[in-house]
Scaffold this motif. Structure first.
Motif, PDB file in Angstrom:
ATOM      1  N   HIS A  99       0.788  -1.155   0.009  1.00  0.00           N
ATOM      2  CA  HIS A  99      -0.054   0.074  -0.046  1.00  0.00           C
ATOM      3  C   HIS A  99       0.937   1.300   0.105  1.00  0.00           C
ATOM      4  O   HIS A  99       0.562   2.266  -0.539  1.00  0.00           O
ATOM      5  CB  HIS A  99      -0.963   0.051   1.113  1.00  0.00           C
ATOM      6  CG  HIS A  99      -1.898   0.989   1.261  1.00  0.00           C
ATOM      7  ND1 HIS A  99      -1.732   2.301   1.787  1.00  0.00           N
ATOM      8  CD2 HIS A  99      -3.249   1.259   0.603  1.00  0.00           C
ATOM      9  CE1 HIS A  99      -2.843   3.043   1.602  1.00  0.00           C
ATOM     10  NE2 HIS A  99      -3.833   2.242   0.907  1.00  0.00           N
ATOM     11  N   LYS A 100       1.882   1.064   0.729  1.00  0.00           N
ATOM     12  CA  LYS A 100       2.794   2.207   0.646  1.00  0.00           C
ATOM     13  C   LYS A 100       3.362   2.660  -0.808  1.00  0.00           C
ATOM     14  O   LYS A 100       3.793   3.725  -1.288  1.00  0.00           O
ATOM     15  CB  LYS A 100       4.029   2.086   1.410  1.00  0.00           C
ATOM     16  CG  LYS A 100       3.774   1.960   3.048  1.00  0.00           C
ATOM     17  CD  LYS A 100       4.962   1.660   3.719  1.00  0.00           C
ATOM     18  CE  LYS A 100       4.701   1.659   5.258  1.00  0.00           C
ATOM     19  NZ  LYS A 100       5.807   1.322   6.204  1.00  0.00           N
ATOM     20  N   ILE A 101       3.503   1.487  -1.566  1.00  0.00           N
ATOM     21  CA  ILE A 101       3.843   1.724  -3.052  1.00  0.00           C
ATOM     22  C   ILE A 101       3.036   2.064  -4.076  1.00  0.00           C
ATOM     23  O   ILE A 101       2.881   2.799  -4.802  1.00  0.00           O
ATOM     24  CB  ILE A 101       4.866   0.277  -3.495  1.00  0.00           C
ATOM     25  CG1 ILE A 101       6.159   0.350  -2.565  1.00  0.00           C
ATOM     26  CG2 ILE A 101       5.291   0.604  -4.729  1.00  0.00           C
ATOM     27  CD1 ILE A 101       6.796  -1.139  -2.878  1.00  0.00           C
ATOM     28  N   VAL A 102       1.717   1.442  -4.078  1.00  0.00           N
ATOM     29  CA  VAL A 102       0.796   1.428  -4.623  1.00  0.00           C
ATOM     30  C   VAL A 102      -0.501   1.706  -3.874  1.00  0.00           C
ATOM     31  O   VAL A 102      -1.070   0.649  -3.212  1.00  0.00           O
ATOM     32  CB  VAL A 102       0.507   0.132  -5.686  1.00  0.00           C
ATOM     33  CG1 VAL A 102      -0.888   0.311  -6.447  1.00  0.00           C
ATOM     34  CG2 VAL A 102       1.827  -0.101  -6.292  1.00  0.00           C
ATOM     35  N   SER A 103      -0.982   3.071  -3.686  1.00  0.00           N
ATOM     36  CA  SER A 103      -1.846   3.474  -2.761  1.00  0.00           C
ATOM     37  C   SER A 103      -3.161   2.847  -2.908  1.00  0.00           C
ATOM     38  O   SER A 103      -4.123   2.832  -2.024  1.00  0.00           O
ATOM     39  CB  SER A 103      -1.945   4.905  -2.635  1.00  0.00           C
ATOM     40  OG  SER A 103      -2.421   5.245  -3.968  1.00  0.00           O
ATOM     41  N   GLN A 104      -3.479   2.509  -4.210  1.00  0.00           N
ATOM     42  CA  GLN A 104      -4.951   1.652  -4.573  1.00  0.00           C
ATOM     43  C   GLN A 104      -4.842   0.265  -4.147  1.00  0.00           C
ATOM     44  O   GLN A 104      -5.826  -0.307  -4.052  1.00  0.00           O
ATOM     45  CB  GLN A 104      -5.010   1.846  -6.000  1.00  0.00           C
ATOM     46  CG  GLN A 104      -5.334   3.308  -6.530  1.00  0.00           C
ATOM     47  CD  GLN A 104      -3.759   3.914  -6.873  1.00  0.00           C
ATOM     48  OE1 GLN A 104      -2.669   3.161  -6.505  1.00  0.00           O
ATOM     49  NE2 GLN A 104      -3.893   4.998  -7.541  1.00  0.00           N
ATOM     50  N   ALA A 105      -3.911  -0.165  -3.271  1.00  0.00           N
ATOM     51  CA  ALA A 105      -3.967  -1.568  -2.897  1.00  0.00           C
ATOM     52  C   ALA A 105      -4.971  -1.882  -1.854  1.00  0.00           C
ATOM     53  O   ALA A 105      -5.381  -0.862  -1.122  1.00  0.00           O
ATOM     54  CB  ALA A 105      -2.620  -1.980  -2.612  1.00  0.00           C
ATOM     55  N   THR A 106      -5.706  -2.874  -1.978  1.00  0.00           N
ATOM     56  CA  THR A 106      -6.641  -3.093  -1.083  1.00  0.00           C
ATOM     57  C   THR A 106      -6.490  -4.487  -0.365  1.00  0.00           C
ATOM     58  O   THR A 106      -5.765  -5.520  -0.727  1.00  0.00           O
ATOM     59  CB  THR A 106      -8.146  -3.230  -1.861  1.00  0.00           C
ATOM     60  OG1 THR A 106      -8.009  -4.287  -2.797  1.00  0.00           O
ATOM     61  CG2 THR A 106      -8.538  -1.912  -2.494  1.00  0.00           C
ATOM     62  N   SER A 107      -7.421  -4.822   0.800  1.00  0.00           N
ATOM     63  CA  SER A 107      -7.076  -6.099   1.439  1.00  0.00           C
ATOM     64  C   SER A 107      -8.546  -6.767   1.979  1.00  0.00           C
ATOM     65  O   SER A 107      -9.558  -6.051   1.930  1.00  0.00           O
ATOM     66  CB  SER A 107      -6.212  -5.575   2.621  1.00  0.00           C
ATOM     67  OG  SER A 107      -6.892  -4.728   3.520  1.00  0.00           O
ATOM     68  N   GLN A 108      -8.497  -7.887   2.343  1.00  0.00           N
ATOM     69  CA  GLN A 108      -9.680  -8.676   2.765  1.00  0.00           C
ATOM     70  C   GLN A 108      -8.950  -9.576   4.012  1.00  0.00           C
ATOM     71  O   GLN A 108      -8.122 -10.672   3.448  1.00  0.00           O
ATOM     72  CB  GLN A 108     -10.220  -9.275   1.947  1.00  0.00           C
ATOM     73  CG  GLN A 108     -11.559 -10.216   2.500  1.00  0.00           C
ATOM     74  CD  GLN A 108     -12.036 -11.027   1.499  1.00  0.00           C
ATOM     75  OE1 GLN A 108     -11.796 -10.890   0.173  1.00  0.00           O
ATOM     76  NE2 GLN A 108     -12.573 -12.320   1.972  1.00  0.00           N
TER      77      GLN A 108
END
Length: 351
Positions: A99-108
């Motif tokens: 998420h620090k590199i690609v701010s659009q990263a999501t999680s579950q």
């Protein structure tokens, strides 16, 4: 000292002689553009494919660690975003770093005792990220689940953390596009090197992104490994040791059968223990390679101290379970005699 620490863990005993052989051979003084190194690199890559059942169409590159692969995946294989599915500390850390590199990263996130069910994958994500073996709590994803993710999301890349399972579990490499692991666990080597395994589909996607901004951009690494070279000066000793270990170990299917049986014996032992119980009660998601045991904090401290007096090192708990669990590595380099010695100690712990 007998170590059951789940990484860095016990190295194969033959590594001692292999280290002497490496010194005597002169390879430790050879540069990584030399024919001597290139021959060892080529042989090691061939052995990895043969012994770990890696398809010939997949590419393998050497990295400094499994966690370096988090960065490479975000930079070189993620065009829009990644989606991370996890139930423990290492899967969560992978997401947070991505998420620090690609701010659009999501999680579950899901519960460690839950049978995995992947839902709500964003349409725009390029890469689905799974942790096959969660070292922090002693869980693993069933092969059928990984296959279902691949089947239901065929247009996305599937990246899998196999840090505590590669070399000890019969992974079906063709089920995913990217696998990564470190050598200091099931491969029985000193820490300091990782492996990144990439499918033709992932390679094509990396070429589409064409990330060449960083020294560790995958395409730079790939171009070098095609010449049996590395992009930076590598851990030559560990590559040599990996080659020698792969030459000497049994085929992966035989190793995995042994590890699976040892894991079943461990869980039976603790299921019948009066005071020590597996943290994971759902048998379908228990790890074969990292056995995590829960008890009171006082009991955990007492057991680790008692083991230390007997020359046995147990793994500390990790993350949310730091004080209430200890972990036992069930890796191929650990012998049956060492397991019996630890079980004898634990069997008498309440007496």
């Amino acid at each position: 000292m007998i170590t059951f620490y789940p990484g860095p863990s016990k190295v194969y005993p033959q590594v001692r002689q292999y280290m002497l052989d490496a010194y005597d051979s002169g390879i430790l003084s050879a540069n990584h553009r030399s024919s001597a190194f290139m021959q060892i690199c080529e042989k090691t890559l061939g052995l990895l494919q043969a012994k770990l059942n890696i398809p010939e169409t997949y590419s393998v590159v050497f990295v400094s660690s499994a966690t370096e692969s988090w960065e490479i995946i975000s930079q070189s294989f993620t065009q829009n975003s990644s989606h991370h599915y996890y139930n423990g500390a290492f899967g969560q850390k992978w997401y947070e770093y991505a998420h620090k590199i690609v701010s659009q990263a999501t999680s579950q996130a899901f519960d460690s005792n839950q049978n995995p069910v992947l839902t709500e994958v964003p349409e725009e994500c390029d890469v689905i990220c799974l942790t096959q073996n969660e070292t922090s709590n002693g869980t693993q994803l069933p092969a059928a689940f990984i296959e279902s993710v691949k089947t239901n999301y065929p247009d996305k890349l599937l990246a899998v953390d196999a840090t505590s399972s590669l070399g000890g579990v019969a992974l079906r490499i063709e089920q995913a596009d990217i696998w990564f692991a470190s050598v200091q666990k099931c491969l029985g080597l000193p820490a300091g090197m990782g492996l990144l395994i990439v499918s033709p589909k992932a390679l094509e996607h990396a070429r589409k992104i064409s990330d060449k901004r960083f020294y560790n951009s995958f395409l730079f690494m790939y171009d070098n490994i095609q010449k049996y070279q590395t992009h930076y000066t590598p851990n030559v000793l560990n590559i040599y040791l990996l080659m020698r270990v792969l030459e000497s170990v049994e085929p992966l299917d035989s190793i995995a059968d042994k590890i699976r049986q040892q894991a079943a014996n461990w869980y039976t032992f603790f299921d019948n223990h009066p005071s020590l119980k597996p943290l994971i009660h759902n048998q379908e998601v228990r790890s074969d390679t990292v056995i995590t045991i829960g008890a009171t904090e006082d009991k955990i401290a007492f057991i680790k101290q008692a083991a230390q007096k007997e020359g046995i090192v147990l793994g500390n708990g990790y993350g949310d379970w730091k004080s209430s669990t200890f972990r036992i590595a069930n890796f191929p380099a650990i012998t049956e005699q060492e397991i019996r010695q630890l079980q004898a100690l634990l069997k008498n712990i309440d007496k």
